[in-house]
Enzyme design. Structure first.
Site, PDB file in Angstrom:
ATOM      1  N   ASP A   1      -2.139  -8.470   0.759  1.00  0.00           N
ATOM      2  CA  ASP A   1      -1.256  -7.343   0.450  1.00  0.00           C
ATOM      3  C   ASP A   1      -1.711  -6.158   1.290  1.00  0.00           C
ATOM      4  OD1 ASP A   1      -0.106  -8.985  -1.417  1.00  0.00           O
ATOM      5  OD2 ASP A   1      -1.097  -8.063  -3.148  1.00  0.00           O
TER       6      ASP A   1
ATOM      7  N   ASP B   1       8.226 -13.668  -9.468  1.00  0.00           N
ATOM      8  CA  ASP B   1       7.102 -12.918 -10.016  1.00  0.00           C
ATOM      9  C   ASP B   1       7.116 -13.152 -11.513  1.00  0.00           C
ATOM     10  OD1 ASP B   1       6.502 -12.042  -7.524  1.00  0.00           O
ATOM     11  OD2 ASP B   1       7.271 -10.020  -7.786  1.00  0.00           O
TER      12      ASP B   1
END
Lengths: 254, 212
Positions: free
Chosen positions: A131, A12
């Site tokens: 998501d 990330d």
């Protein structure tokens, strides 16, 4: 010999640095993405993934410089997501050296982007990132903007639509599990992988090696994506590979 | 110094192919100039030619034809002069006579056969990830791979060859298909050597030094 299940370390990235937080807040810094990717390449990562976690809400572009520096030295497939809003963004990523672009928020808002990007560059380089949060038994809703915005869209139905539109792969992240180390949402993975032909990448919640095994054997995932368990030295990629192999999963022999 | 032309016709991740060829040449202790190019004059005098390709057959073939004089230079250098050639992914698929992706498109027709959709028989599609390439006959370039080396694939279409001896390696995903081809100075790989870490670099290291 069959297609090997892939182990994908995910970095990330925010402001050009690697971060990994609990449920996308409380970020910890773990270094330069290109440096970290080279380490994973040397450990024979099957792929490497960069997700620019802040891009869609801060309006930043994706990290072209990081991608370029990574592609200079890594000879392993690289997926980059975050802030991909248009066909031109996909092209820019591929030109910088990414092999696949992951489309998240924009794919939900304007699903036609999936068709356009897939037609232009081929399904093999278009990953749709979903998501999802559980909202009822066996029902998951898609959230965008780092899990802050509910869309009202059913995750499984959208997964099917995304593949019909030309997604070559689905990156399925459980927002309930992400950053918790409590294991992937196996029911979510299974609900999607059993209904689409495209490969599903499990994401969100890996806390130990058994979680990787379960994602493939129980969830039907073709690949497992994990961040923290690799970044902070809890497990090496070799340990992950060995655990999956011991569980009877085909992994890449080295 | 020998030159390697990486043909640029507006398709895919050319930078990775260029970088991998340079790295492979360095590992083989060979000095090579690698250039991503759509310049027919450069192609006509390149010592070796690599044709990458991503996306759809028709779009790639169209891109190749649209570049002024490029296809002609490629044909002349590879087919007439016999320069060593390597097609990668769609760059290999273009070698056959016909592409059946979306519409029927004529290919380069350097090998008899067609490019058609992989029949996954319940397996995932695209065929995405690391799978074994089983080399079926000795070849100075493909011998760089271990007998069933895992290499990286990302595709939904395959070539169906009419001439069995054109196949250099096979891979199985739902069905068994040719994952590498070889005929004289023309080689092709369905997988991505530039993304296959050491196995791919070893193959490219042989290619940059190969005399057909």
């Amino acid at each position: 010999m069959t297609l090997a299940a892939r182990i994908i370390p995910c970095l990330d990235v925010k402001d050009g640095r690697v971060v990994k937080g609990v449920n996308f807040v409380d970020l910890r810094d773990a270094g330069d993405p290109a440096e970290q990717a080279a380490v994973y390449d040397a450990q024979h990562a099957d792929e490497i993934c960069f997700l620019d976690i802040s891009a869609s809400h801060e309006g930043r572009g994706t990290l072209m410089d990081v991608v370029r520096r990574t592609a200079e030295r890594c000879f392993t497939p690289l997926t980059v997501g975050g802030g991909v809003r248009a066909v031109e963004d996909v092209r820019a990523l591929l030109l910088a050296g990414a092999d696949k672009a992951a489309i998240n928020t924009a794919a939900i808002k304007t699903p036609d982007l999936i068709d356009a990007a897939s037609a232009k560059f081929g399904a093999q380089c278009i990953v749709v990132a979903i998501d999802a949060k559980a909202v009822a038994h066996d029902r998951w809703e898609i959230f965008t903007h780092g899990g802050r915005t509910a869309t009202g869209k059913d995750a499984v139905a959208f997964a099917i639509e995304a593949v019909e539109r030309g997604a070559g792969e689905l990156l399925v992240t459980s927002m309930d599990r992400d950053g918790t180390g409590a294991g992937y949402d196996i029911a979510l993975l299974h609900a999607i992988s059993s209904r689409v032909r495209a490969p599903v990448i499990a994401s969100g919640g890996a806390g130990g090696l058994q979680d990787l095994v379960d994602a493939v054997k129980l969830g039907g995932a073709s690949a497992v994506l994990a961040a923290s368990i690799f970044h902070f030295g809890r497990h090496t990629l070799a340990e992950a590979r060995a655990a999956m192999k011991a569980a009877g999963i085909d992994v890449r022999p080295l | 110094m020998q030159t390697i032309a990486v043909i640029d016709y507006g398709s895919g991740n050319l930078r990775s192919v260029e970088r991998a060829l340079l790295e492979a040449a360095a590992r083989a202790n060979r000095r090579r100039e690698v250039r991503v190019t759509s310049d027919p004059a450069f192609v006509r005098r390149a010592d070796r030619i690599v044709l990458p390709g991503q996306g759809a057959f028709a779009e790639c073939m169209g891109g190749l034809k649209r570049a002024e004089g490029l296809a002609e230079a490629l044909v002349e250098r590879v087919r007439t002069d016999g320069a060593p050639f390597l097609g990668v992914c769609v760059g290999m698929q273009l070698l056959v006579e016909l592409g059946l992706e979306r519409e029927t498109t004529a290919g380069l027709a350097w090998m008899p056969g067609v490019c058609r959709k992989l029949e996954p028989h319940g397996a995932t599609l695209p065929h995405m990830g690391w799978n074994a390439a089983r080399i079926v006959r000795p070849h100075p370039v493909f011998d760089a791979l271990a007998p069933a080396a895992h290499v990286y694939f990302a595709h939904s279409f395959i070539v169906d060859l009419k001439t069995e001896t054109d196949a250099a390696a096979f891979t199985t995903h739902g069905e068994t298909f040719a994952s590498a081809v070889a005929r004289d100075n023309v080689l092709g790989v369905q997988f991505h050597p530039e993304k296959s870490q050491d196995a791919g670099l070893a193959l490219l290291a042989r290619f940059v030094d190969w005399t057909p």
